[in-house]
Write a protein that holds these residues in place. Structure first.
Motif, PDB file in Angstrom:
ATOM      1  N   GLU A  23       0.831  -1.213   0.000  1.00 43.39           N
ATOM      2  CA  GLU A  23       0.000   0.000   0.000  1.00 43.39           C
ATOM      3  C   GLU A  23       0.862   1.258   0.000  1.00 43.39           C
ATOM      4  OE1 GLU A  23      -2.826  -0.182   3.210  1.00 43.39           O
ATOM      5  OE2 GLU A  23      -3.689  -2.049   2.465  1.00 43.39           O
ATOM      6  N   VAL A  24       1.933   1.246   0.782  1.00 40.53           N
ATOM      7  CA  VAL A  24       2.836   2.405   0.811  1.00 40.53           C
ATOM      8  C   VAL A  24       3.507   2.573  -0.553  1.00 40.53           C
ATOM      9  CG1 VAL A  24       4.957   3.338   1.819  1.00 40.53           C
ATOM     10  CG2 VAL A  24       3.208   2.345   3.299  1.00 40.53           C
ATOM     11  N   ASP A  26       2.362   1.594  -3.483  1.00 35.58           N
ATOM     12  CA  ASP A  26       1.348   2.093  -4.417  1.00 35.58           C
ATOM     13  C   ASP A  26       1.111   3.589  -4.216  1.00 35.58           C
ATOM     14  OD1 ASP A  26       1.027  -0.380  -5.571  1.00 35.58           O
ATOM     15  OD2 ASP A  26      -0.844  -0.850  -4.516  1.00 35.58           O
ATOM     16  N   SER A  27       1.032   4.017  -2.973  1.00 35.78           N
ATOM     17  CA  SER A  27       0.813   5.436  -2.682  1.00 35.78           C
ATOM     18  C   SER A  27       1.970   6.288  -3.195  1.00 35.78           C
ATOM     19  CB  SER A  27       0.630   5.657  -1.182  1.00 35.78           C
ATOM     20  OG  SER A  27      -0.539   5.016  -0.730  1.00 35.78           O
ATOM     21  N   LEU A  28       3.194   5.827  -3.019  1.00 41.72           N
ATOM     22  CA  LEU A  28       4.355   6.563  -3.518  1.00 41.72           C
ATOM     23  C   LEU A  28       4.313   6.691  -5.038  1.00 41.72           C
ATOM     24  CD1 LEU A  28       7.173   5.048  -1.267  1.00 41.72           C
ATOM     25  CD2 LEU A  28       6.299   7.391  -1.170  1.00 41.72           C
ATOM     26  N   VAL A  30       1.584   6.563  -6.924  1.00 36.61           N
ATOM     27  CA  VAL A  30       0.472   7.454  -7.278  1.00 36.61           C
ATOM     28  C   VAL A  30       0.918   8.910  -7.156  1.00 36.61           C
ATOM     29  CG1 VAL A  30      -1.783   8.303  -6.482  1.00 36.61           C
ATOM     30  CG2 VAL A  30      -1.410   5.849  -6.772  1.00 36.61           C
ATOM     31  N   VAL A  31       1.631   9.229  -6.082  1.00 37.22           N
ATOM     32  CA  VAL A  31       2.125  10.593  -5.894  1.00 37.22           C
ATOM     33  C   VAL A  31       3.098  10.951  -7.019  1.00 37.22           C
ATOM     34  CG1 VAL A  31       3.507  12.088  -4.390  1.00 37.22           C
ATOM     35  CG2 VAL A  31       1.741  10.618  -3.409  1.00 37.22           C
ATOM     36  N   ASP A  34       1.025  11.796  -9.982  1.00 38.84           N
ATOM     37  CA  ASP A  34       0.392  13.108  -9.792  1.00 38.84           C
ATOM     38  C   ASP A  34       1.389  14.250 -10.002  1.00 38.84           C
ATOM     39  OD1 ASP A  34      -1.998  11.848  -9.271  1.00 38.84           O
ATOM     40  OD2 ASP A  34      -1.916  12.155  -7.095  1.00 38.84           O
TER      41      ASP A  34
END
Length: 150
Positions: A23-24, A26-28, A30-31, A34
């Motif tokens: 999850e971490v 994936d979040s990195l 995604v950022v 962005d």
């Protein structure tokens, strides 16, 4: 007297659940995506603004005004020229976005690699080493005629 026994030097480790790490990661990523979108939006906006300022300057140059109004026109030209110079912040912003994206992407892949290991024959995504410099852009203001080479 007996010499103290040295303990084997081990790096401290922390065990984390694989799902949390995923999850971490994936979040990195995604950022990172962005930030790339933000960079594109900034570039597009700056191109439009530069085009409009150039058109405004060209329009002012087309008018031949009496001497009394020429001073006011010069002030407007100078103000537009300064605005164009200040728009160059997009280049610095783009460098910061690229730098931050590389750091985040490097962290994401390193986190996954450290947590899950690497299987034989498994391809490792290519990521440049995480930049050592904390900030690639050192300039914090811009004046007409000044330049800083990296």
């Amino acid at each position: 007297m007996q010499a103290p026994k040295s303990l084997p030097a081990e790096k401290p480790t922390v065990q984390l659940p694989v799902m949390l790490i995923a999850e971490v990661q994936d979040s990195l990523l995604v950022v990172t995506h962005d930030l790339a979108r933000l960079d594109g939006l900034l570039a597009h906006t700056m191109e439009n603004l530069m085009e409009r300022f150039t058109r405004a300057l060209d329009s002012l140059d087309a008018h031949k005004l009496p001497t009394a109004e020429a001073a006011a026109l010069k002030e407007v030209r100078d103000a537009l020229g300064s605005a164009v110079t200040e728009l160059q912040f997009q280049d610095m912003a783009s460098q910061l976005i690229t730098h931050t994206s590389k750091v985040l992407q490097g962290c994401a892949y390193r986190l996954a690699s450290e947590a899950m290991g690497q299987e034989d024959g498994e391809a490792v995504p290519f990521v440049e080493d995480v930049p050592e410099r904390p900030n690639p852009v050192t300039q914090d203001e811009m004046d007409a005629g000044s330049i800083e080479l990296f």
